[in-house]
Structures are given as structure tokens and as C-alpha cells.
Design a protein around this motif. Structure first.
Motif, PDB file in Angstrom:
ATOM      1  N   SER A 171       0.819  -1.247  -0.019  1.00 47.52           N
ATOM      2  CA  SER A 171       0.039  -0.060  -0.087  1.00 47.52           C
ATOM      3  C   SER A 171       0.959   1.179   0.023  1.00 47.52           C
ATOM      4  N   PHE A 172       1.873   1.235   0.667  1.00 48.75           N
ATOM      5  CA  PHE A 172       2.889   2.248   0.973  1.00 48.75           C
ATOM      6  C   PHE A 172       3.366   2.618  -0.561  1.00 48.75           C
ATOM      7  N   MET A 173       3.876   1.713  -1.376  1.00 50.78           N
ATOM      8  CA  MET A 173       4.412   1.752  -2.583  1.00 50.78           C
ATOM      9  C   MET A 173       3.511   2.228  -3.452  1.00 50.78           C
ATOM     10  N   GLY A 174       2.180   1.964  -3.318  1.00 52.85           N
ATOM     11  CA  GLY A 174       1.167   2.464  -3.805  1.00 52.85           C
ATOM     12  C   GLY A 174       0.785   3.935  -3.959  1.00 52.85           C
ATOM     13  N   VAL A 175       1.185   4.712  -2.806  1.00 48.87           N
ATOM     14  CA  VAL A 175       1.163   5.990  -2.446  1.00 48.87           C
ATOM     15  C   VAL A 175       1.797   6.862  -3.616  1.00 48.87           C
ATOM     16  N   PHE A 176       2.930   6.438  -4.164  1.00 41.29           N
ATOM     17  CA  PHE A 176       3.672   7.006  -5.379  1.00 41.29           C
ATOM     18  C   PHE A 176       2.838   6.991  -6.402  1.00 41.29           C
ATOM     19  N   THR A 177       2.373   5.848  -6.747  1.00 39.51           N
ATOM     20  CA  THR A 177       1.827   5.563  -8.189  1.00 39.51           C
ATOM     21  C   THR A 177       0.389   6.245  -7.947  1.00 39.51           C
ATOM     22  N   THR A 178      -0.233   6.099  -6.873  1.00 36.53           N
ATOM     23  CA  THR A 178      -1.544   6.617  -6.829  1.00 36.53           C
ATOM     24  C   THR A 178      -1.536   8.162  -6.866  1.00 36.53           C
ATOM     25  N   LEU A 179      -0.244   8.809  -6.585  1.00 37.25           N
ATOM     26  CA  LEU A 179      -0.205  10.365  -6.905  1.00 37.25           C
ATOM     27  C   LEU A 179      -0.277  10.596  -8.376  1.00 37.25           C
ATOM     28  N   ILE A 180       0.506   9.590  -9.263  1.00 39.00           N
ATOM     29  CA  ILE A 180       0.519   9.777 -10.532  1.00 39.00           C
ATOM     30  C   ILE A 180      -0.861   9.660 -11.006  1.00 39.00           C
ATOM     31  N   PHE A 181      -1.395   8.621 -10.724  1.00 42.66           N
ATOM     32  CA  PHE A 181      -2.938   8.294 -11.219  1.00 42.66           C
ATOM     33  C   PHE A 181      -3.729   9.521 -10.957  1.00 42.66           C
ATOM     34  N   TRP A 182      -3.659   9.934  -9.640  1.00 37.71           N
ATOM     35  CA  TRP A 182      -4.873  10.947  -9.315  1.00 37.71           C
ATOM     36  C   TRP A 182      -4.335  12.325  -9.996  1.00 37.71           C
ATOM     37  N   SER A 183      -2.862  12.524 -10.385  1.00 37.48           N
ATOM     38  CA  SER A 183      -2.692  13.767 -10.964  1.00 37.48           C
ATOM     39  C   SER A 183      -3.047  13.796 -12.363  1.00 37.48           C
ATOM     40  N   VAL A 184      -2.827  12.384 -13.155  1.00 38.62           N
ATOM     41  CA  VAL A 184      -3.208  12.601 -14.480  1.00 38.62           C
ATOM     42  C   VAL A 184      -4.792  12.674 -14.430  1.00 38.62           C
ATOM     43  N   GLU A 185      -5.426  11.899 -13.708  1.00 42.63           N
ATOM     44  CA  GLU A 185      -6.989  12.063 -13.747  1.00 42.63           C
ATOM     45  C   GLU A 185      -7.440  13.267 -13.666  1.00 42.63           C
ATOM     46  N   TYR A 186      -6.852  14.022 -12.393  1.00 41.08           N
ATOM     47  CA  TYR A 186      -7.495  15.306 -12.108  1.00 41.08           C
ATOM     48  C   TYR A 186      -7.002  16.375 -13.216  1.00 41.08           C
ATOM     49  N   ALA A 187      -6.011  16.270 -13.753  1.00 36.15           N
ATOM     50  CA  ALA A 187      -5.597  16.989 -14.954  1.00 36.15           C
ATOM     51  C   ALA A 187      -6.493  17.049 -16.040  1.00 36.15           C
ATOM     52  N   PHE A 188      -6.885  15.742 -16.502  1.00 38.19           N
ATOM     53  CA  PHE A 188      -7.947  15.724 -17.531  1.00 38.19           C
ATOM     54  C   PHE A 188      -9.232  16.416 -17.225  1.00 38.19           C
ATOM     55  N   HIS A 189      -9.586  16.231 -15.835  1.00 39.58           N
ATOM     56  CA  HIS A 189     -10.876  16.884 -15.327  1.00 39.58           C
ATOM     57  C   HIS A 189     -10.806  18.311 -15.528  1.00 39.58           C
ATOM     58  N   LEU A 190      -9.613  18.831 -15.117  1.00 42.73           N
ATOM     59  CA  LEU A 190      -9.455  20.338 -15.122  1.00 42.73           C
ATOM     60  C   LEU A 190      -9.266  20.805 -16.630  1.00 42.73           C
ATOM     61  N   ALA A 191      -8.773  19.872 -17.306  1.00 34.69           N
ATOM     62  CA  ALA A 191      -8.427  20.302 -18.831  1.00 34.69           C
ATOM     63  C   ALA A 191      -9.907  20.411 -19.605  1.00 34.69           C
ATOM     64  N   PHE A 192     -10.530  19.410 -19.417  1.00 31.80           N
ATOM     65  CA  PHE A 192     -11.688  18.771 -20.357  1.00 31.80           C
ATOM     66  C   PHE A 192     -13.108  19.166 -19.640  1.00 31.80           C
ATOM     67  N   GLY A 193     -13.205  19.106 -18.252  1.00 27.83           N
ATOM     68  CA  GLY A 193     -14.361  19.353 -17.781  1.00 27.83           C
ATOM     69  C   GLY A 193     -15.608  18.401 -17.931  1.00 27.83           C
ATOM     70  N   SER A 194     -15.263  17.197 -18.504  1.00 24.87           N
ATOM     71  CA  SER A 194     -16.287  16.295 -18.433  1.00 24.87           C
ATOM     72  C   SER A 194     -15.926  15.075 -17.654  1.00 24.87           C
ATOM     73  N   ALA A 195     -17.055  14.277 -17.414  1.00 24.58           N
ATOM     74  CA  ALA A 195     -16.828  13.085 -16.770  1.00 24.58           C
ATOM     75  C   ALA A 195     -16.246  12.056 -17.566  1.00 24.58           C
ATOM     76  N   SER A 196     -16.435  11.993 -18.984  1.00 22.20           N
ATOM     77  CA  SER A 196     -15.814  10.830 -19.740  1.00 22.20           C
ATOM     78  C   SER A 196     -14.488  11.448 -19.870  1.00 22.20           C
ATOM     79  N   MET A 197     -13.994  12.367 -20.063  1.00 21.25           N
ATOM     80  CA  MET A 197     -12.501  12.739 -20.300  1.00 21.25           C
ATOM     81  C   MET A 197     -11.900  12.468 -18.954  1.00 21.25           C
ATOM     82  N   ARG A 198     -12.442  12.629 -17.805  1.00 23.53           N
ATOM     83  CA  ARG A 198     -11.996  12.526 -16.454  1.00 23.53           C
ATOM     84  C   ARG A 198     -11.528  11.024 -16.421  1.00 23.53           C
TER      85      ARG A 198
END
Length: 137
Positions: free
Chosen positions: A77-104
């Protein structure tokens, strides 16, 4: 079946669980920070199953005891913290850039793909190893 195929299959299962949990979370709760809550819920939903599947079928690893298994899950789980930050950052960036659920959700798939690759490398080197000296203290 090759490790790469199995890992991809498990990643796809985990991604489906993650996105399904996110969608359910958004359906149940639409208040302030609903997107952030849904991302957290999705992440928590897939973790235990992925741990069990990867430990058994990817790394063919047996823990010595229930305590050892708990320690492995904690490190996993601890190792997952780093990779989760990657995942969240990319997902949230798509959310901010495109503003739609499908792009998120598209961003979630991209972020999870990158995160899964990095996670495999970390788990192979630091979690599912026999020599205790190879682990973080």
C-alpha cells in the motif's frame, strides 16, 4: 499465461472496479468535493483484490504468517502512494483540462496505466522479495 498478460488482466479488472466505485460514489454523493471523494473511493475499492491477485499470480509469493502478510500489504500500500499520486494527478488534470466526466475517466485509465507500470517495478524490487535486506526499514 505470461506475467504481462496476467498483470494486464488484473490491471483491467482493478481499473473496472476503480471506475465503477467512482461512478457509484458520484451517484451517491454529489456534494462539495464529490470528484475528489470519488477518486479516493475508487482507489480504495480495488487495492485489496489487486494485492491478493498480484501476490499469488504475478509474484508467486507466500507470506510466512498473517503478521507477515499484514506487513507486506502495508508495504504494498505504501508503494501505491507514489503510483496513486501519478494516477490522481493525470485523472485530475484531465478533469481540469476537459471538464467532463468521460474525459476524467479517460484520464483515470491513462493515469492507472502509468501507475500500474511503476507499481509493478516497485513491488518487484521492494515488496515481493525474499531477502529482508532488500526492503525498506
Amino acid at each position: 499465461m505470461s506475467i504481462a498478460v496476467l498483470y494486464t488482466l488484473f490491471a483491467a479488472i482493478s481499473t473496472a472496479i476503480n471506475l465503477g466505485a467512482q461512478m457509484a460514489s458520484m451517484w451517491i454523493y454529489g456534494g462539495p468535493r464529490a470528484v475528489e471523494v470519488s477518486i479516493l473511493v475508487g482507489t480504495a475499492a480495488g487495492l485489496p483484490l489487486r494485492y491478493v491477485l498480484e501476490k499469488r499470480f504475478i509474484f508467486d509469493f507466500s507470506s510466512r504468517s498473517l503478521v507477515h502478510d499484514g506487513q507486506l500489504f502495508t508495504l504494498y500500500s505504501f508503494m501505491g502512494v507514489f503510483t496513486t499520486l501519478i494516477f490522481w494527478s493525470v485523472e485530475y488534470a484531465f478533469h481540469l483540462a476537459f471538464g467532463s466526466a468521460s474525459m476524467r475517466y479517460a484520464g483515470a485509465v491513462v493515469g492507472l496505466g502509468i501507475g500500474f507500470y511503476v507499481k509493478y517495478q516497485l513491488d518487484k524490487r521492494y515488496v515481493f522479495v525474499s531477502a529482508p535486506a532488500a526492503r525498506f526499514p
